[in-house]
Each structure stands twice: as C-alpha cells, then as structure tokens.
Write a protein that holds these residues in place. Structure first.
Motif, PDB file in Angstrom:
ATOM      1  N   ILE A 244      27.253 119.134  82.589  1.00 26.04           N
ATOM      2  CA  ILE A 244      26.934 118.439  83.853  1.00 26.04           C
ATOM      3  C   ILE A 244      26.267 117.101  83.553  1.00 26.04           C
ATOM      4  O   ILE A 244      26.593 116.078  84.162  1.00 26.04           O
ATOM      5  CB  ILE A 244      26.056 119.352  84.743  1.00 26.04           C
ATOM      6  CG1 ILE A 244      26.932 120.429  85.381  1.00 26.04           C
ATOM      7  CG2 ILE A 244      25.294 118.550  85.799  1.00 26.04           C
ATOM      8  CD1 ILE A 244      26.166 121.512  86.127  1.00 26.04           C
ATOM      9  N   PRO A 254      29.636 116.069  89.098  1.00 22.33           N
ATOM     10  CA  PRO A 254      29.967 117.467  88.778  1.00 22.33           C
ATOM     11  C   PRO A 254      29.938 118.318  90.046  1.00 22.33           C
ATOM     12  O   PRO A 254      29.090 118.112  90.914  1.00 22.33           O
ATOM     13  CB  PRO A 254      28.845 117.883  87.820  1.00 22.33           C
ATOM     14  CG  PRO A 254      27.727 116.924  88.078  1.00 22.33           C
ATOM     15  CD  PRO A 254      28.354 115.639  88.529  1.00 22.33           C
ATOM     16  N   LYS A 277      26.114 120.948  92.092  1.00 28.15           N
ATOM     17  CA  LYS A 277      26.690 120.440  90.838  1.00 28.15           C
ATOM     18  C   LYS A 277      27.610 121.436  90.141  1.00 28.15           C
ATOM     19  O   LYS A 277      28.196 121.112  89.113  1.00 28.15           O
ATOM     20  CB  LYS A 277      25.566 120.025  89.877  1.00 28.15           C
ATOM     21  CG  LYS A 277      24.752 118.859  90.442  1.00 28.15           C
ATOM     22  CD  LYS A 277      23.653 118.418  89.505  1.00 28.15           C
ATOM     23  CE  LYS A 277      22.892 117.251  90.152  1.00 28.15           C
ATOM     24  NZ  LYS A 277      21.861 116.719  89.274  1.00 28.15           N
TER      25      LYS A 277
END
Ligand code: GYE
Length: 330
Positions: A244, A254, A277
């Motif tokens: 990420i 992300p 995310k």
C-alpha cells in the motif's frame, strides 16, 4: 505455593530462552516432577500475527498449572536455527516439542531424532510435507488452502463480469512455507474452477514482511506499471501494508486504482480497510495458546488424536471493517 514457584521459574526460563536462543543452561527435568517441560521452536517475529501467536502461547503456558516450563526459541525465520533449537530440546529431554516450521521440507532427520529420543512433536501453525506425517502427532493451526479459497471466491465474485479479464499481482509469503504454498494453490484452484478470465501478471515472495512486500511491489510497479492491474493478492497483512505504501508513493490510490486482498486481519490491516485502502480480509487466527496447551497435555498423556485440528476463522468485506476493528486482538 509450589505451583507459584514453578510459574516463576517458567517465566525466568522463558527470558533465558529468548536471550540464550535455545542454548540455555536451565536444563529441564523433563518427565519427572509436577508439570510438563515444553520446548517451542517458533518461526520468528516477522508479523503482528506472529507476535500475537508467541504472546498467546507464552501466556497460556504461564497460566497453565499443568505446564512447569516453556522453553521458547525464536528461529528468526531460519530453518537451521529451528533445527538447532529442537536438538537442544532433545538434549534437555523436554516432555513435548512444539514446532512451527518455517518451511515445509527438510525436517525428516531432526523429527526422526526426536522420535528416537521418545519425545512427541506437535506442530503449531505451519505444516510439514506429507512424507513426514508419521513424525509428528498432530498439527494445530489454520487451513491455509481454505483461506486461499476464500480469497479466490471473493475475487471471482468481484471480477466475474470484467470483460477484459482480471489482471492480478501476487505477493507470496516465505518461499516453501505451508501458508505460501497453500494460500496460492487454494486461491487459483477457485479461480480456475469458476472459470474466471484472469492473467497472473507477476508473483513474487515478500517473505511475509512489510519491508520486502514494499520492495517487491515497487519492482512490480516499475516493471508492469499499475494501470490495467485489477487486483493485488497479498498472503499476509504486512506485505499488503508495505505494498500500500509503495502504491501511494507511486501516486496511485490503493483500494481504488487497484483492489487488494490480505490474509491475517490484524488491527493495522483492519485500519487500512477502514481507511478504504484495501478491499477484503481473510482472517487467520493466531490466538490458540490455550488450545495448544490442551493438545500438549493430551499428547504427553499418550492420547490418540486427529492429525489436524483447525482453528476457527472468518472473512470480512468493506461493509464490515469498521464494526470488526474494535474486536481485533492483535
Ligand atoms: O499469516 C503470517 C506469518 O504461518 C499463518 O505467518 C502464519 C503466517 C501468517 O508471518 O503473517
């Protein structure tokens, strides 16, 4: 009173075990006295999952009157260190050896040595190759192939209608480890069985750590770009969280520009989910210390047992992240 003294000795020995790395001089008088002496050859400290697992086993052993002492050795993700630890446990004549094998192969000789010494071995968490099945009594841990299938089922559900086919990146766990092998095979088994139109663009090991997960993701981005990549399947939280960071540093979002699945479900993993995310979490439960102590005692008593005892686990999508976060134990 006597038990309290024993518990105190156990805690001290535990610290010794950590610093002396299995070479401790506090040899157990395994087999005699009240309570069992147990040697635990742990994988390492590579993830929140692992830290929680070590903590769960140590505190369960300390709280359990049936256990006189837990000799804990951190293998630092190296098989040789774990083999050395087991040999020390044999020399010290512990009552039961617990092994969380970093990889699946290469255990035959040392497991045979334990058997020859009459010391039963319990596998905790990870498994060994099928050929060595007779050299341990039972494995307590997760069904990693099932975890992979759960991840695969969500991928199929999410991308079934994608007309161009689904382009996938995979961050594998430690090469040769049971969870890396089985999370991979379970995942692709479902994609293939369900006929998903997909391409595995790249698949590399990030060794279950955030640093290596991030570094591999950076290489993926340099090599393939991120446009046109639909899904990242990371075999654990740390690698997903590292990835990420790499995705954000490359200027992408992300969870939106690329969907992400992780396995474990730590607090940090769920928080990333709450922050939008990542998109799917397959739970892997490390808190099985008490269950492990029951297994250890049964094994020491020579009771017959199943070859595998699964730990219970669930799955969580984005509608559930926020409600589940406060429940996470690690
Ligand atoms: O998923 C990962 C850890 O063996 C199940 O090892 C365990 C895995 C876990 O490093 O985070």
């Amino acid at each position: 009173m006597f038990k309290q003294v024993l518990a105190g000795v156990g805690a001290g020995a535990l610290l010794l075990g950590l610093t002396a790395c299995g070479g401790g001089d506090d040899s157990g008088d395994g087999g005699s006295g009240d309570g069992l002496v147990v040697g635990f050859a742990q994988v390492g400290a590579e993830s929140a999952w692992r830290t929680a697992n070590s903590e769960s086993v140590k505190s369960a052993a300390e709280a359990d009157d049936r256990i006189a002492e837990l000799k804990f050795v951190d293998g630092q993700q190296e098989q040789e260190k774990q083999i050395e630890a087991i040999r020390n446990f044999i020399t010290q004549q512990v009552d039961v050896i617990v092994l969380a094998p970093v990889v699946e192969t290469g255990w035959t000789d040392v497991l045979q040595e334990a058997e020859d010494a009459g010391i039963p071995v319990v596998l905790a968490d990870r498994g060994v190759e099928a050929a060595d099945e007779d050299l341990y009594v039972t494995r307590l841990g997760s069904d990693f192939a099932e975890e992979g299938r759960k991840a695969g089922a969500w991928a199929v559900e999410t991308f079934a209608d994608d007309p161009d086919g689904t382009r996938i990146l995979e961050l594998q766990g430690t090469t040769g480890s049971a969870p890396a092998n089985d999370r991979k095979s379970g995942f692709f088994e479902v994609l293939d069985a369900e006929g998903l139109n997909y391409e595995l663009v790249d698949s590399q090991s990030g060794n279950f750590t955030a640093e290596e997960g991030k570094a591999v993701m950076e290489t993926f981005i340099t090599t393939h770009g991120l446009e046109g990549i639909d899904l990242l399947y990371a075999h654990n939280d740390e690698m997903g969280l590292g990835a990420i960071q790499a995705i954000e540093e490359a200027g992408f979002k992300p969870g939106e520009d690329i969907q992400i699945i992780i396995v474990d479900g730590s607090k940090a993993g769920f928080q990333a989910g709450v922050d939008g995310k990542l998109n799917y979490i397959v739970e892997c439960n490390p808190v099985f210390g008490e269950q492990l102590m029951d297994v250890v005692v049964d094994v020491a008593n020579g009771e017959s047992m199943e070859k595998f005892t699964p730990v219970e686990e669930g799955v969580f999508d984005s509608t559930q992240f926020e409600a589940e976060l406060p429940n996470r134990q690690f």
